[in-house]
Motif scaffolding. Sequence first.
Motif, PDB file in Angstrom:
ATOM      1  N   GLU A   1       0.703  -0.778   0.183  1.00 57.00           N
ATOM      2  CA  GLU A   1      -0.257   0.332  -0.041  1.00 57.00           C
ATOM      3  C   GLU A   1       0.478   1.602   0.023  1.00 57.00           C
ATOM      4  O   GLU A   1       0.405   2.173   0.406  1.00 57.00           O
ATOM      5  CB  GLU A   1      -0.573  -0.034   1.248  1.00 57.00           C
ATOM      6  N   GLY A   2       2.437   1.168   0.405  1.00 59.01           N
ATOM      7  CA  GLY A   2       2.870   2.961   0.094  1.00 59.01           C
ATOM      8  C   GLY A   2       3.689   2.887   1.250  1.00 59.01           C
ATOM      9  O   GLY A   2       3.947   3.705   1.537  1.00 59.01           O
ATOM     10  N   TYR A   3       2.837   2.448   1.894  1.00 58.56           N
ATOM     11  CA  TYR A   3       3.494   3.416   3.642  1.00 58.56           C
ATOM     12  C   TYR A   3       4.823   2.700   3.568  1.00 58.56           C
ATOM     13  O   TYR A   3       5.701   3.298   4.598  1.00 58.56           O
ATOM     14  CB  TYR A   3       2.627   2.403   4.594  1.00 58.56           C
ATOM     15  N   VAL A   4       5.533   1.595   3.822  1.00 53.58           N
ATOM     16  CA  VAL A   4       6.675   1.516   3.547  1.00 53.58           C
ATOM     17  C   VAL A   4       7.293   1.590   1.511  1.00 53.58           C
ATOM     18  O   VAL A   4       7.233   1.270   1.294  1.00 53.58           O
ATOM     19  CB  VAL A   4       7.108  -0.003   4.095  1.00 53.58           C
ATOM     20  N   ASP A   5       8.819   2.036   1.854  1.00 56.48           N
ATOM     21  CA  ASP A   5       9.467   2.272   0.289  1.00 56.48           C
ATOM     22  C   ASP A   5      10.844   1.918   0.265  1.00 56.48           C
ATOM     23  O   ASP A   5      10.904   1.180  -1.197  1.00 56.48           O
ATOM     24  CB  ASP A   5       9.608   3.759   0.816  1.00 56.48           C
ATOM     25  N   ALA A   6      10.519   1.584   1.427  1.00 55.76           N
ATOM     26  CA  ALA A   6      12.449   0.232   0.776  1.00 55.76           C
ATOM     27  C   ALA A   6      13.061  -0.557   2.650  1.00 55.76           C
ATOM     28  O   ALA A   6      12.117  -0.360   3.365  1.00 55.76           O
ATOM     29  CB  ALA A   6      13.304   1.180   0.779  1.00 55.76           C
ATOM     30  N   ILE A   7      12.858  -1.907   2.274  1.00 59.95           N
ATOM     31  CA  ILE A   7      13.233  -2.101   3.289  1.00 59.95           C
ATOM     32  C   ILE A   7      15.072  -2.860   3.328  1.00 59.95           C
ATOM     33  O   ILE A   7      15.897  -3.082   2.564  1.00 59.95           O
ATOM     34  CB  ILE A   7      12.791  -3.893   2.636  1.00 59.95           C
ATOM     35  N   SER A   8      15.429  -2.161   4.273  1.00 60.87           N
ATOM     36  CA  SER A   8      17.050  -3.105   4.556  1.00 60.87           C
ATOM     37  C   SER A   8      17.022  -4.418   5.791  1.00 60.87           C
ATOM     38  O   SER A   8      16.342  -4.567   6.832  1.00 60.87           O
ATOM     39  CB  SER A   8      17.600  -1.910   5.722  1.00 60.87           C
ATOM     40  N   ALA A   9      17.390  -5.082   5.494  1.00 61.38           N
ATOM     41  CA  ALA A   9      17.107  -6.373   5.990  1.00 61.38           C
ATOM     42  C   ALA A   9      19.375  -7.323   5.597  1.00 61.38           C
ATOM     43  O   ALA A   9      19.843  -6.882   5.446  1.00 61.38           O
ATOM     44  CB  ALA A   9      16.113  -7.387   5.836  1.00 61.38           C
ATOM     45  N   GLY A  10      18.598  -8.642   6.811  1.00 62.08           N
ATOM     46  CA  GLY A  10      20.003  -9.725   6.043  1.00 62.08           C
ATOM     47  C   GLY A  10      19.279 -10.621   5.352  1.00 62.08           C
ATOM     48  O   GLY A  10      18.417 -11.184   4.703  1.00 62.08           O
ATOM     49  N   ASN A  11      19.783 -11.531   4.820  1.00 66.32           N
ATOM     50  CA  ASN A  11      19.467 -13.281   4.102  1.00 66.32           C
ATOM     51  C   ASN A  11      18.493 -13.956   4.733  1.00 66.32           C
ATOM     52  O   ASN A  11      17.874 -13.854   4.595  1.00 66.32           O
ATOM     53  CB  ASN A  11      20.795 -13.826   3.999  1.00 66.32           C
ATOM     54  N   GLY A  12      18.717 -13.400   5.911  1.00 67.51           N
ATOM     55  CA  GLY A  12      17.804 -14.446   7.193  1.00 67.51           C
ATOM     56  C   GLY A  12      16.161 -13.975   7.029  1.00 67.51           C
ATOM     57  O   GLY A  12      15.422 -15.115   6.717  1.00 67.51           O
ATOM     58  N   PHE A  13      15.782 -12.353   6.878  1.00 68.70           N
ATOM     59  CA  PHE A  13      14.657 -11.963   6.870  1.00 68.70           C
ATOM     60  C   PHE A  13      14.418 -12.378   5.014  1.00 68.70           C
ATOM     61  O   PHE A  13      13.226 -13.147   5.078  1.00 68.70           O
ATOM     62  CB  PHE A  13      14.657 -11.338   7.585  1.00 68.70           C
ATOM     63  N   ALA A  14      15.249 -12.464   4.354  1.00 65.30           N
ATOM     64  CA  ALA A  14      14.731 -12.925   3.244  1.00 65.30           C
ATOM     65  C   ALA A  14      13.820 -14.619   2.482  1.00 65.30           C
ATOM     66  O   ALA A  14      12.492 -14.318   2.276  1.00 65.30           O
ATOM     67  CB  ALA A  14      15.238 -12.186   1.339  1.00 65.30           C
ATOM     68  N   VAL A  15      14.794 -15.303   3.497  1.00 65.73           N
ATOM     69  CA  VAL A  15      14.435 -16.576   3.113  1.00 65.73           C
ATOM     70  C   VAL A  15      13.781 -16.614   4.499  1.00 65.73           C
ATOM     71  O   VAL A  15      12.258 -17.250   3.428  1.00 65.73           O
ATOM     72  CB  VAL A  15      15.560 -17.163   3.711  1.00 65.73           C
ATOM     73  N   HIS A  16      13.474 -16.516   5.174  1.00 62.31           N
ATOM     74  CA  HIS A  16      12.321 -16.633   6.379  1.00 62.31           C
ATOM     75  C   HIS A  16      10.390 -16.382   5.436  1.00 62.31           C
ATOM     76  O   HIS A  16       9.813 -17.465   5.217  1.00 62.31           O
ATOM     77  CB  HIS A  16      12.399 -16.069   7.591  1.00 62.31           C
ATOM     78  N   ASP A  17      10.812 -15.176   5.364  1.00 58.47           N
ATOM     79  CA  ASP A  17       9.700 -14.937   4.563  1.00 58.47           C
ATOM     80  C   ASP A  17       9.466 -15.548   3.231  1.00 58.47           C
ATOM     81  O   ASP A  17       8.023 -16.098   2.690  1.00 58.47           O
ATOM     82  CB  ASP A  17      10.234 -12.798   3.626  1.00 58.47           C
ATOM     83  N   MET A  18      10.181 -16.151   2.349  1.00 62.19           N
ATOM     84  CA  MET A  18       9.948 -16.582   1.061  1.00 62.19           C
ATOM     85  C   MET A  18       9.872 -18.098   1.410  1.00 62.19           C
ATOM     86  O   MET A  18       8.705 -18.337   0.208  1.00 62.19           O
ATOM     87  CB  MET A  18      11.216 -16.193  -0.135  1.00 62.19           C
ATOM     88  N   GLU A  19      10.586 -18.348   2.546  1.00 66.06           N
ATOM     89  CA  GLU A  19       9.746 -20.087   2.912  1.00 66.06           C
ATOM     90  C   GLU A  19       8.577 -19.858   3.507  1.00 66.06           C
ATOM     91  O   GLU A  19       7.745 -20.903   3.227  1.00 66.06           O
ATOM     92  CB  GLU A  19      10.972 -20.521   4.183  1.00 66.06           C
ATOM     93  N   ARG A  20       8.818 -18.688   4.275  1.00 67.23           N
ATOM     94  CA  ARG A  20       6.705 -18.349   4.573  1.00 67.23           C
ATOM     95  C   ARG A  20       6.029 -18.884   3.556  1.00 67.23           C
ATOM     96  O   ARG A  20       4.516 -19.329   3.625  1.00 67.23           O
ATOM     97  CB  ARG A  20       6.062 -17.361   5.368  1.00 67.23           C
ATOM     98  N   SER A  21       6.209 -18.503   2.072  1.00 62.22           N
ATOM     99  CA  SER A  21       5.252 -18.048   0.841  1.00 62.22           C
ATOM    100  C   SER A  21       5.002 -19.529  -0.008  1.00 62.22           C
ATOM    101  O   SER A  21       4.503 -20.784  -0.133  1.00 62.22           O
ATOM    102  CB  SER A  21       6.046 -17.148  -0.123  1.00 62.22           C
ATOM    103  N   MET A  22       6.371 -19.861   0.306  1.00 60.13           N
ATOM    104  CA  MET A  22       6.581 -21.391  -0.837  1.00 60.13           C
ATOM    105  C   MET A  22       6.015 -22.525   0.709  1.00 60.13           C
ATOM    106  O   MET A  22       5.202 -23.907   0.027  1.00 60.13           O
ATOM    107  CB  MET A  22       8.021 -22.188  -0.846  1.00 60.13           C
ATOM    108  N   TYR A  23       6.748 -22.660   1.468  1.00 56.01           N
ATOM    109  CA  TYR A  23       6.296 -23.688   2.716  1.00 56.01           C
ATOM    110  C   TYR A  23       4.723 -23.284   3.741  1.00 56.01           C
ATOM    111  O   TYR A  23       4.891 -24.510   3.883  1.00 56.01           O
ATOM    112  CB  TYR A  23       7.174 -24.626   3.378  1.00 56.01           C
ATOM    113  N   GLY A  24       4.882 -22.700   4.256  1.00 55.26           N
ATOM    114  CA  GLY A  24       3.695 -22.000   5.215  1.00 55.26           C
ATOM    115  C   GLY A  24       4.717 -22.017   6.218  1.00 55.26           C
ATOM    116  O   GLY A  24       4.102 -22.425   7.193  1.00 55.26           O
TER     117      GLY A  24
END
Length: 420
Positions: free
Chosen positions: A241-264
């Motif tokens: 919705e555009g309330y966050v313009d950018a994400i600063s994170a590490g490898n672990g955050f992105a993996v956790h997020d995409m693991e949730r998408s793929m496997y729940g």
Amino acid sequence: MTVSDVVELEGHIIDSGLMERAFTVVMELGGEFDIEEFRVGTSKDEESYCRMRVIAEDEATLHPILHELHQSGATLAAPTDATLEPAPADHVVPDGFYSTTNHPTDVRVDGEWVPVGNIEMDCAVVVEGVERAPDGTVEPTGDGDVTAETRVLNGIGEGDLVVTGDAGIRVKPPERPRDSSGPFGFMRGGVSAERPSASLIRDIAEAVAETKAQGGHVLCVAGPAVIHAGGGPGLARLVREGYVDAISAGNGFAVHDMERSMYGTSLGMDVETMEHPRKGHKHHIYTISEVIRAGGIEAAVEEGLITEGVMYECVENDRDFVLAGSIRDDGPLPDTITDAVEAQNAIREQAREADLVLMLSSLLHSVAVGNCLPSTTRTVCVDINPATVTQLLDRGSAQAVGMVTDVGTFVPMLAEELLE
């Protein structure tokens, strides 16, 4: 025999505590002071002024006092030009170089005050558009405007004119408002140990909404706990919705997020039921392997491998993200920046664009981003561990205000307040 110098303090110096700090610095470092002039602002908008003579037994005692006063916002009553010395080699600063605070700063060059660009703590200041004569004087080259900016050590080149000493430098710490007005008046206490409440969440939501309404840029620093604690869908909504313009994170955050998408799951745990599916511990590595096979996060989204989550929304809505690597990373993902200097520079670019920063359960990345932020950037830090905010304050990010609470509760509540 004694030595002395005169400094001036202007602004809301009583409300902000500058007067008290100045007196304390002088006495603790072995000096004395004499107030030569003092005018008190008698209305909410009227500023105060103090002219103070600082006295010490010798120069060796006086100089550290003046340095500490200067770092807090005091200026010499009779300013001189800043001293510029050429860097002796690449990545090497001259002896006695001026180390910046994160407060707005000006340097005096050829009789004019020049604002320092890209202000950041613990950097050198390089002045361009002037040349230095053998006697140490400087004058404009005539090729353009005189400019000054901060440089990290690896950005220093041989011959760069670097500011040394404390003369000719003006620091302007942000002033505390005299009342609780403004979007951060509700959190003037620094760290709040309260559980999230509707009123606190509403105040933070109003600050985010105000920033966006003014065309500002919101950066979110996110740790893996955001996903693991169930805050991923809420953060994804804020990105979409555009309330966050950018994400600063590490490898672990992105993996956790995409693991949730793929496997729940997140690190093999079902984020809805909190159960651990059979062989769920493999999902983390499976996710990394599949994204690598696809060619990266964007390619995985385009292929339909990733269909929801924060990284999905970043790709779909063209939101900037930086994934900074660490020695503990699995994989890592192709998008993770494994060169430390390159990662620092990428984070620095994000920090310079931010008008408001939300730091969510990531001590490592919160401190890293905090080190790059000027003190004028509004910062909210949410973590179950109060040490995260404490370390931010200890490292000089005095503008950070914090809530000690579960990020998995905070993020959905913030998203609901903003969107519904």
